[in-house]
Design an enzyme around this catalytic site. Structure first.
Site, PDB file in Angstrom:
ATOM      1  N   SER A   2     -12.190   7.226 -18.923  1.00  0.00           N
ATOM      2  CA  SER A   2     -12.778   6.955 -17.619  1.00  0.00           C
ATOM      3  C   SER A   2     -11.678   6.747 -16.572  1.00  0.00           C
ATOM      4  O   SER A   2     -10.856   7.626 -16.359  1.00  0.00           O
ATOM      5  CB  SER A   2     -13.731   5.754 -17.719  1.00  0.00           C
ATOM      6  OG  SER A   2     -14.518   5.625 -16.561  1.00  0.00           O
ATOM      7  N   ASP A  38     -23.451  12.880 -17.401  1.00  0.00           N
ATOM      8  CA  ASP A  38     -22.472  11.975 -16.801  1.00  0.00           C
ATOM      9  C   ASP A  38     -22.164  12.456 -15.384  1.00  0.00           C
ATOM     10  O   ASP A  38     -21.967  13.661 -15.170  1.00  0.00           O
ATOM     11  CB  ASP A  38     -21.201  11.970 -17.658  1.00  0.00           C
ATOM     12  CG  ASP A  38     -20.117  11.015 -17.152  1.00  0.00           C
ATOM     13  OD1 ASP A  38     -20.403  10.217 -16.240  1.00  0.00           O
ATOM     14  OD2 ASP A  38     -19.001  11.065 -17.681  1.00  0.00           O
ATOM     15  N   HIS A  66     -21.850   7.945 -20.499  1.00  0.00           N
ATOM     16  CA  HIS A  66     -20.564   7.409 -20.064  1.00  0.00           C
ATOM     17  C   HIS A  66     -20.335   6.020 -20.671  1.00  0.00           C
ATOM     18  O   HIS A  66     -21.193   5.142 -20.599  1.00  0.00           O
ATOM     19  CB  HIS A  66     -20.519   7.312 -18.536  1.00  0.00           C
ATOM     20  CG  HIS A  66     -19.147   7.064 -18.004  1.00  0.00           C
ATOM     21  ND1 HIS A  66     -18.313   8.076 -17.616  1.00  0.00           N
ATOM     22  CD2 HIS A  66     -18.446   5.913 -17.819  1.00  0.00           C
ATOM     23  CE1 HIS A  66     -17.156   7.578 -17.202  1.00  0.00           C
ATOM     24  NE2 HIS A  66     -17.216   6.257 -17.322  1.00  0.00           N
TER      25      HIS A  66
END
Length: 409
Positions: free
Chosen positions: A195, A349, A379
């Site tokens: 991320s 996502d 996610h």
């Protein structure tokens, strides 16, 4: 008598508040949240998101009451619930240039230097810690027979951008200079980011390209990273804006907080109205929706992008165009020098298209890419790989893909 009545009324008010907040969060979940159709164990998924949403909501309430900031409240609960499993790994807490790091070294002896992994965790610059990612790092170190360095970079609310990136860069450089000390082969170092950690990993690779005094990083592993903060009208941003755990609202909240931007600029950021037309013409060939493969195309009518130019917004938001924030828009000469990559994308996502665009950029410049696309994931799922009833098949599939790729380095 009166004090007893007052105490009873206060207790009743607290109970009503707790009940009201819980019911509001539950209602908000069912009214706004889209559960992807391919997600297995949908009831568990809803329970998990409800708990996440409830924690964030109570954190926001405590922040407004000036008791505790939301990120601090979330981090406290996250760390309290973290289970530190040790997969036959020696764990050492250190400081690299005042940055807290955690070193994971397999206990088994090795006749030759091991590969090294620099791991940068996710969490939007607000969540995540060395403790919450401890078990994941232990597992990766053992399964890949690698020396793994996890970086405990500083986060919000006290430390907005660029503190986190600087911490990651500082710790990475220190590690690269000390590889022999930790028994690491200088020709087999992998940088892995999840991320926002993936964003930091991509930026660090570009920053270090000209450093002849450091070993070159051999490969990059980017797990559903955010790679640009320019075009928020890509198909995945529109299709998946209400999909947990990174909804579009949460994403833009993290961005506003991380870059210390006034919330009044939210719509300008989403529409790209701060971007001059000549600048967009330069970036369109890399960031335009027409670069997304047809099967990921959006059935919703694509809005005009960027929106009408807002001259006053440009000085406030122009840093989003910097490659340290949006590494996806680095020049071709930079992209061509990057190491081979494993890119992990999640179909449901908001950041999916960042990975697709980055994949195209790397491949166009001849950089080898292994792409692992997850249809039944969401996610943040990687962190749940060992959470038993709240572990999903996608969690293990992703970590196995990372292990398999890394072992080939």
């Amino acid at each position: 008598m009166l004090p007893l009545i007052a105490s009873g009324l206060f207790l009743a008010a607290i109970c009503l508040l707790v009940l009201g907040v819980n019911l509001w969060v539950l209602l908000d979940h069912f009214l706004k949240i889209d559960v992807p159709p391919s997600i297995p164990q949908r009831t568990r998924f809803r329970i998990l998101h409800y708990a996440f949403h409830l924690t964030v909501t109570w954190g926001n309430i405590l922040e407004k009451l000036r008791i505790c900031s939301m990120p601090k409240f979330f981090q406290f609960l996250q760390d309290a619930m973290a289970i530190k499993r040790n997969y036959k790994v020696v764990v050492t807490d250190l400081y690299f240039e005042e940055v807290p790091v955690r070193l994971f070294q397999p206990k088994a002896t090795s006749s030759s230097p091991r590969r090294g992994i620099i791991f940068l965790h996710g969490g939007g610059g607000m969540f995540g810690s060395l403790d919450s990612y401890h078990t994941l790092c232990c597992f990766l170190a053992r399964e890949t027979d690698s020396v793994l360095l996890a970086v405990g970079y500083r986060k919000l609310p006290e430390h907005p951008h660029p503190v986190g990136l600087q911490d990651c860069l500082c710790a990475s450089i220190h590690f690269l200079k000390s590889l022999k000390t930790y028994g690491v082969d200088p020709s087999r170092v992998v940088i892995c980011g999840e991320s926002i950690g993936g964003s930091a990993a991509a930026s660090i690779l570009q920053i270090l390209l000209g450093r002849l005094d450091l070993p070159k990083i051999r490969a990059q592993v980017l797990i559903y990273p955010i790679l640009q903060a320019i075009n928020f009208q890509l198909p995945s941003h529109l299709q998946n804006q209400n999909v947990p755990f990174l909804t579009r609202d949460l994403m833009i909240t993290c961005i506003l907080n991380y870059f210390s931007i006034d919330p009044s600029w939210k719509d300008v950021i989403l529409t790209g109205s701060y971007i001059p037309q000549d600048t967009w013409m330069k970036y369109r060939k890399w960031l335009g929706s027409d670069n997304i493969p047809q099967r990921f195309g959006n059935k919703i009518q694509q809005p005009e992008f960027p929106g009408p130019f807002n001259k006053s917004a440009y000085p406030e938001l122009k840093d989003f165009l910097d490659i340290k924030i949006s590494p996806l828009v680095a020049d071709n000469e930079v992209i061509a020098q990057l190491p081979e990559a494993l890119l992990v994308s999640i179909h449901w996502d908001v950041l999916r298209d960042d990975i697709l665009l980055y994949k195209k950029r790397l491949e166009d410049q001849g950089v080898p890419v292994t792409w692992y696309h997850v249809e039944d994931g969401f996610h943040g799922c990687l962190l749940l790989f060992d959470k038993k009833i709240f572990s999903f098949p996608c969690c293990w599939n992703i970590i196995n893909a990372v292990v398999s790729f890394t072992k080939e380095i």
